[in-house]
Design a protein around this motif. Sequence first.
Motif, PDB file in Angstrom:
ATOM      1  N   THR A  10       0.875  -1.152  -0.017  1.00  0.00           N
ATOM      2  CA  THR A  10       0.166  -0.019  -0.127  1.00  0.00           C
ATOM      3  C   THR A  10       0.920   1.176   0.019  1.00  0.00           C
ATOM      4  O   THR A  10       0.613   2.286  -0.645  1.00  0.00           O
ATOM      5  CB  THR A  10      -0.953  -0.102   1.423  1.00  0.00           C
ATOM      6  OG1 THR A  10      -1.709  -1.101   1.081  1.00  0.00           O
ATOM      7  CG2 THR A  10      -1.699   1.082   1.113  1.00  0.00           C
ATOM      8  N   GLN A  11       2.003   1.162   0.922  1.00  0.00           N
ATOM      9  CA  GLN A  11       2.848   2.553   0.782  1.00  0.00           C
ATOM     10  C   GLN A  11       3.530   2.661  -0.595  1.00  0.00           C
ATOM     11  O   GLN A  11       3.467   3.793  -1.084  1.00  0.00           O
ATOM     12  CB  GLN A  11       3.686   2.188   1.863  1.00  0.00           C
ATOM     13  CG  GLN A  11       3.164   2.432   3.428  1.00  0.00           C
ATOM     14  CD  GLN A  11       4.415   1.963   4.376  1.00  0.00           C
ATOM     15  OE1 GLN A  11       5.067   1.291   4.350  1.00  0.00           O
ATOM     16  NE2 GLN A  11       3.907   2.569   5.681  1.00  0.00           N
ATOM     17  N   LEU A  13       2.371   1.480  -3.455  1.00  0.00           N
ATOM     18  CA  LEU A  13       1.631   2.274  -4.520  1.00  0.00           C
ATOM     19  C   LEU A  13       1.300   3.435  -4.337  1.00  0.00           C
ATOM     20  O   LEU A  13       1.126   4.217  -5.276  1.00  0.00           O
ATOM     21  CB  LEU A  13      -0.013   1.413  -4.205  1.00  0.00           C
ATOM     22  CG  LEU A  13       0.070   0.014  -4.821  1.00  0.00           C
ATOM     23  CD1 LEU A  13      -1.252  -0.700  -4.364  1.00  0.00           C
ATOM     24  CD2 LEU A  13      -0.259   0.155  -6.469  1.00  0.00           C
ATOM     25  N   ARG A  14       1.537   4.255  -3.139  1.00  0.00           N
ATOM     26  CA  ARG A  14       1.347   5.553  -3.069  1.00  0.00           C
ATOM     27  C   ARG A  14       2.534   6.194  -3.450  1.00  0.00           C
ATOM     28  O   ARG A  14       2.536   7.407  -3.874  1.00  0.00           O
ATOM     29  CB  ARG A  14       0.962   5.968  -1.454  1.00  0.00           C
ATOM     30  CG  ARG A  14      -0.322   5.554  -0.848  1.00  0.00           C
ATOM     31  CD  ARG A  14      -1.531   5.953  -1.578  1.00  0.00           C
ATOM     32  NE  ARG A  14      -1.523   7.597  -1.076  1.00  0.00           N
ATOM     33  CZ  ARG A  14      -2.550   8.355  -1.624  1.00  0.00           C
ATOM     34  NH1 ARG A  14      -3.431   7.798  -2.540  1.00  0.00           N
ATOM     35  NH2 ARG A  14      -2.605   9.612  -1.222  1.00  0.00           N
ATOM     36  N   LEU A  15       3.616   5.926  -3.655  1.00  0.00           N
ATOM     37  CA  LEU A  15       4.863   6.336  -4.164  1.00  0.00           C
ATOM     38  C   LEU A  15       5.495   6.145  -5.388  1.00  0.00           C
ATOM     39  O   LEU A  15       5.837   7.146  -5.972  1.00  0.00           O
ATOM     40  CB  LEU A  15       6.176   5.738  -3.277  1.00  0.00           C
ATOM     41  CG  LEU A  15       6.067   6.063  -1.729  1.00  0.00           C
ATOM     42  CD1 LEU A  15       7.181   5.203  -0.883  1.00  0.00           C
ATOM     43  CD2 LEU A  15       6.341   7.560  -1.400  1.00  0.00           C
ATOM     44  N   THR A  18       5.426   9.173  -8.379  1.00  0.00           N
ATOM     45  CA  THR A  18       5.848  10.305  -7.708  1.00  0.00           C
ATOM     46  C   THR A  18       7.109  10.628  -7.860  1.00  0.00           C
ATOM     47  O   THR A  18       8.033   9.604  -7.765  1.00  0.00           O
ATOM     48  CB  THR A  18       5.044  10.209  -6.388  1.00  0.00           C
ATOM     49  OG1 THR A  18       5.932   9.701  -5.602  1.00  0.00           O
ATOM     50  CG2 THR A  18       3.793   9.833  -6.327  1.00  0.00           C
ATOM     51  N   THR A 192      -4.048   1.684 -14.481  1.00  0.00           N
ATOM     52  CA  THR A 192      -4.530   2.341 -13.227  1.00  0.00           C
ATOM     53  C   THR A 192      -5.441   3.262 -13.806  1.00  0.00           C
ATOM     54  O   THR A 192      -5.319   3.950 -14.563  1.00  0.00           O
ATOM     55  CB  THR A 192      -3.405   2.981 -12.554  1.00  0.00           C
ATOM     56  OG1 THR A 192      -2.866   4.157 -12.954  1.00  0.00           O
ATOM     57  CG2 THR A 192      -2.142   1.970 -12.391  1.00  0.00           C
ATOM     58  N   ARG A 249      -1.200  13.486  -9.366  1.00  0.00           N
ATOM     59  CA  ARG A 249      -1.837  13.499  -8.066  1.00  0.00           C
ATOM     60  C   ARG A 249      -3.496  14.003  -8.195  1.00  0.00           C
ATOM     61  O   ARG A 249      -4.228  13.596  -7.234  1.00  0.00           O
ATOM     62  CB  ARG A 249      -1.140  14.491  -7.095  1.00  0.00           C
ATOM     63  CG  ARG A 249       0.228  13.916  -6.786  1.00  0.00           C
ATOM     64  CD  ARG A 249       0.198  12.490  -6.136  1.00  0.00           C
ATOM     65  NE  ARG A 249      -0.598  12.606  -4.879  1.00  0.00           N
ATOM     66  CZ  ARG A 249      -0.027  12.900  -3.779  1.00  0.00           C
ATOM     67  NH1 ARG A 249       1.239  13.012  -3.664  1.00  0.00           N
ATOM     68  NH2 ARG A 249      -1.001  13.071  -2.561  1.00  0.00           N
ATOM     69  N   ARG A 252      -5.107  10.809  -9.258  1.00  0.00           N
ATOM     70  CA  ARG A 252      -5.228   9.865  -8.487  1.00  0.00           C
ATOM     71  C   ARG A 252      -5.962   9.951  -7.185  1.00  0.00           C
ATOM     72  O   ARG A 252      -6.826   9.333  -6.469  1.00  0.00           O
ATOM     73  CB  ARG A 252      -3.799   9.484  -7.800  1.00  0.00           C
ATOM     74  CG  ARG A 252      -3.642   8.155  -7.374  1.00  0.00           C
ATOM     75  CD  ARG A 252      -2.250   7.926  -6.531  1.00  0.00           C
ATOM     76  NE  ARG A 252      -1.961   8.852  -5.714  1.00  0.00           N
ATOM     77  CZ  ARG A 252      -0.927   8.797  -4.967  1.00  0.00           C
ATOM     78  NH1 ARG A 252       0.159   8.116  -5.289  1.00  0.00           N
ATOM     79  NH2 ARG A 252      -0.650   9.474  -3.751  1.00  0.00           N
ATOM     80  N   ASP A 253      -5.963  11.361  -6.774  1.00  0.00           N
ATOM     81  CA  ASP A 253      -6.512  11.794  -5.277  1.00  0.00           C
ATOM     82  C   ASP A 253      -7.413  13.007  -5.211  1.00  0.00           C
ATOM     83  O   ASP A 253      -8.054  13.038  -4.203  1.00  0.00           O
ATOM     84  CB  ASP A 253      -5.254  12.135  -4.425  1.00  0.00           C
ATOM     85  CG  ASP A 253      -4.260  11.000  -4.271  1.00  0.00           C
ATOM     86  OD1 ASP A 253      -4.470   9.993  -4.443  1.00  0.00           O
ATOM     87  OD2 ASP A 253      -2.975  11.466  -4.138  1.00  0.00           O
TER      88      ASP A 253
END
Length: 268
Positions: A10-11, A13-15, A18, A192, A249, A252-253
């Motif tokens: 999970t960590q 995937l967030r990196l 970026t 994705t 970003r 994604r967010d």
Amino acid sequence: MTAPNTLTSTQLLRLIGTPNAPVLIDICIDEDFAEDPRLIPTSFRHPFRTIETLVPALLDRKVGIICHKGKKLSQGAMALLRSHGVDAEALDGGIVAWRDAGGPLIRATALPKRGGLWVTRHRPKIDRIACPWLIRRFIDPDARFLFVAPSEVLAVAEKFDAIPFDVEGAELSHTEGLCSFDALLAHFDISTPALAAMANVIRAADGTPNALEPEAAGLLAISLGLSRMYRDDLEQLAAAMPLYDALYRWARDAQGETHEWDAHGGTR
């Protein structure tokens, strides 16, 4: 509780995607890799027994070590690197956990030579900036880009062993209703939701017929402004990378988030 010096799927995937993504080193043994010859985006393979040879290149970098199940090989390699002062972490559960979490994987046979050359038309805008962004953030962080006269792209590719893109006659270029960013996603089979949303905006900003996204107007305006600010194409690429980091970003967010000014400082 996650073990010390361990990175979860999970960590990671967030990196990935970026500027803060770690250097990823796949140390799976050949037998395990042969069962599923795919790699986590931006990772490269290296024998676990010679991991210490990488120390000079890894100092002052964050590093993620990947083995099959995140046990003895990644734990040992991580500890060896840390003994040399490298900020290394092991991927918890290894590539098996990553696969189970639905993380993107790229066929190793599709990947070009690490640090290789890519070539496209000079004076890049939108698609010819988006493609290098995708390559460096998801395929090869060490990729190098050549910007040349449109008529010379394919010849330069042949003479300098470079991969041509976004030019007529290249495999990685526009097709009906799609742009070169789409071609890269398809070629490397990277899928994705965030990248799909980015592709919609890039396609529309790049003038693809029938591609309509409200965010495209802003991307087009800023891209045209950047092209006026920089005469040197590589300087323009460096300046534009944060723009596409921000677009990623958002995709994604922050899709659906809006902003309204409230003179009284309240919320609406």
